[in-house]
Design an enzyme around this catalytic site. Structure first.
Site, PDB file in Angstrom:
ATOM      1  CG  ASP A  10      -0.420   2.496   8.792  1.00  0.00           C
ATOM      2  OD1 ASP A  10      -1.511   2.363   8.048  1.00  0.00           O
ATOM      3  OD2 ASP A  10      -0.062   3.673   9.227  1.00  0.00           O
ATOM      4  CE  LYS A  11       0.517   4.564   0.549  1.00  0.00           C
ATOM      5  NZ  LYS A  11       0.478   5.923   1.124  1.00  0.00           N
TER       6      LYS A  11
END
Length: 503
Positions: A317-318
């Site tokens: 995920d960022k």
């Protein structure tokens, strides 16, 4: 037993060993007898029955040897109370580790569920408002969400404009502008506008409830190796009992010594006691998940851990994983003739009373640069556009491009820079003066800074021959910039959590 391994001749008296082993065998180990008896009643064998048989054999033989030594006035050659006790203790320790892992998962689920408010404010047909428990809200009801409140239901905006912080679900660090017709998610935080939302999903059908259900289902699954252990145990028990019986008869018939035959048969039961099956499997699973959790990695289920050695791609995920998770000022651009420090000073004057994440970023930057907020009056929110205030006698607005369009101002001089920032996925806020001499003062670019360790982590995975991907709910521009900076191989943006497994 440990002292004997070091070569020490020290041993506890037999009666002391008996006193210590008995509560372990029948009180702490009582669960194995109960579960084993239930298995026998239905004509099958399981792990608990094996543990009960093996430890009971060691305990029973030791007790018989101790009683015989007492009756004959001799010293028993060897006792096996320590063997039965250590087997029960270690297996219970493994089960405790497993239970602790489930409790930790349960706490995470409760924290996730707590994101949804317990109360909601309904708009009645006559325009009045009534507060009810959220479980009383039905599909089609109109819910009123005031500024700063958590959204209680999944729905569609009917009236109002605001920005919603949906980071808890999508990973998007910056608030997302919402207007009539847009969807909102229960658990997200409403910004600075009043919203009227038509309910589309409540209870078990909400996005938050679906995520909780996914985690619960994952927790309930059993690893293939543990399923195999259960099948093996059903065959293993009668086989072990048969081998023990054959061993007893063979030694008795061969040597004529009943005691020696009993010792040989009991040895078969003790050695066959499923330490490796009953202890190693759950302990290895919990040890693996425990070490991973210490480093911030949650394992979906036991099967995932079992096949982890075949991983060839790692997806991140960022927001909050590769990035800090909080917006910060990336760019300050003033119109020719103006000072960047003055731009920041005026911006913090407009934003000093706001709790919006972008306003916090402005205040933090001003504090870091040693800029004191100027006095401001008439501070008010412009829903869906920004903030307005009077600073040093000048009417200022800090907000989206709409504030320029609504005031008929020319932003040509900074247009190229604004476009470049937006293509990078940055959020751009414009600072303008609306009176008495309307003008554009400058712009501020907001973004989410990369963590200092992110590049090192991606490089380490590449060094192991792994492919690295990014799956994020963030916008495509911001995702592409982060992926390029870190050297990530593949990036997919605007993906909700429940769709990431498919991706």
């Amino acid at each position: 037993m440990i002292l004997r391994l070091t070569g020490s001749p020290f041993e506890l008296p037999g009666w002391v060993e008996l006193a210590l082993a008995t509560p372990v065998q029948f009180w702490l180990g009582g669960r194995f007898y109960r579960a084993g008896w239930k298995a026998l009643r239905v004509g099958t064998g399981n792990m608990d029955l094996l543990v009960a048989l093996g430890t009971s054999a060691a305990y029973g033989l030791s007790l018989w040897l101790l009683i015989r030594a007492w009756a004959t006035g001799t010293t028993p050659a060897a006792l096996y109370f320590d063997s039965s006790t250590i087997v029960i203790t270690l297996i219970l320790f493994g089960k405790w580790l497993e239970a602790r892992g489930k409790r930790q998962t349960g706490e995470a689920l409760r924290a996730l569920t707590a994101l949804r408010p317990e109360r909601a404010r309904l708009r009645e047909t006559d325009g009045s408002e009534r507060e009810v428990a959220v479980n009383q809200v039905t599909v089609g009801d109109i819910v009123v969400i005031r500024p700063g409140e958590r959204i209680p239901v999944d729905g569609v905006i009917q009236e109002g404009e605001s920005a919603a912080d949906e980071s808890m679900l999508t990973g998007e660090s910056l608030p997302v502008l919402k207007s009539p017709g847009d969807k909102v998610i229960g658990g997200a935080i409403n910004g600075e506008g009043l919203l009227l939302v038509e309910t589309r999903a409540v209870g078990a059908e909400s996005a938050l409830a679906r995520i909780v259900r996914l985690v619960e289902n994952a927790q309930a699954t059993k690893a293939p190796i543990q399923k195999l252990v259960d099948r093996v145990a059903a065959v293993f028990v009668p086989v072990v009992l048969g081998i023990a019986a054959v061993t007893f008869l063979a030694w008795w018939l061969t040597t004529g010594q009943v005691e020696h035959a009993i010792l040989a048969a009991v040895s078969v039961l003790v050695i066959a006691c499923p330490c490796s099956l009953g202890l190693a499997t759950p302990t290895a699973v919990m040890a693996g998940t425990g070490v991973a959790a210490k480093y911030g990695i949650l394992i979906k289920d036991a099967e995932t851990l079992e096949i982890a050695h075949r991983i060839d791609t790692v997806a991140f995920d960022k927001t909050g994983t590769l990035t800090e998770g909080n917006p910060s000022i990336i760019a300050l651009e003033a119109v020719d003739g103006a000072q960047v420090a003055e731009l920041l000073r005026l911006a913090v004057g407009v934003q000093q009373a706001s709790e919006h994440p972008l306003a916090k970023a402005v205040r933090e930057r001003a504090k870091a640069d040693g800029i004191r907020p100027p006095h401001s009056t008439d501070v008010r929110t412009l829903p869906g556009r920004g903030m307005k205030a009077t600073v040093d006698g000048h009417e200022l607005v800090l907000g989206s491009r709409r504030v320029i369009e609504e005031n008929g101002l020319d932003s040509t001089v900074l247009e190229a820079r604004a476009t470049a920032l937006q293509e990078e996925g940055r959020t751009v806020s414009w600072l303008i003066e609306t009176g008495p001499d309307p003008r554009v003062i400058g712009l501020i670019g907001f973004g989410d800074a990369l963590k200092s360790t992110a590049r090192q982590a991606v490089a380490a995975l590449h060094a192991r021959g792994l492919r690295v991907a990014m799956l994020t709910g963030d916008n495509p521009g911001s995702a592409r910039v982060a992926a390029h900076s870190l050297g990530i191989d593949d990036v997919q943006a605007e993906i909700l959590p429940e769709h990431k497994a498919e991706a």
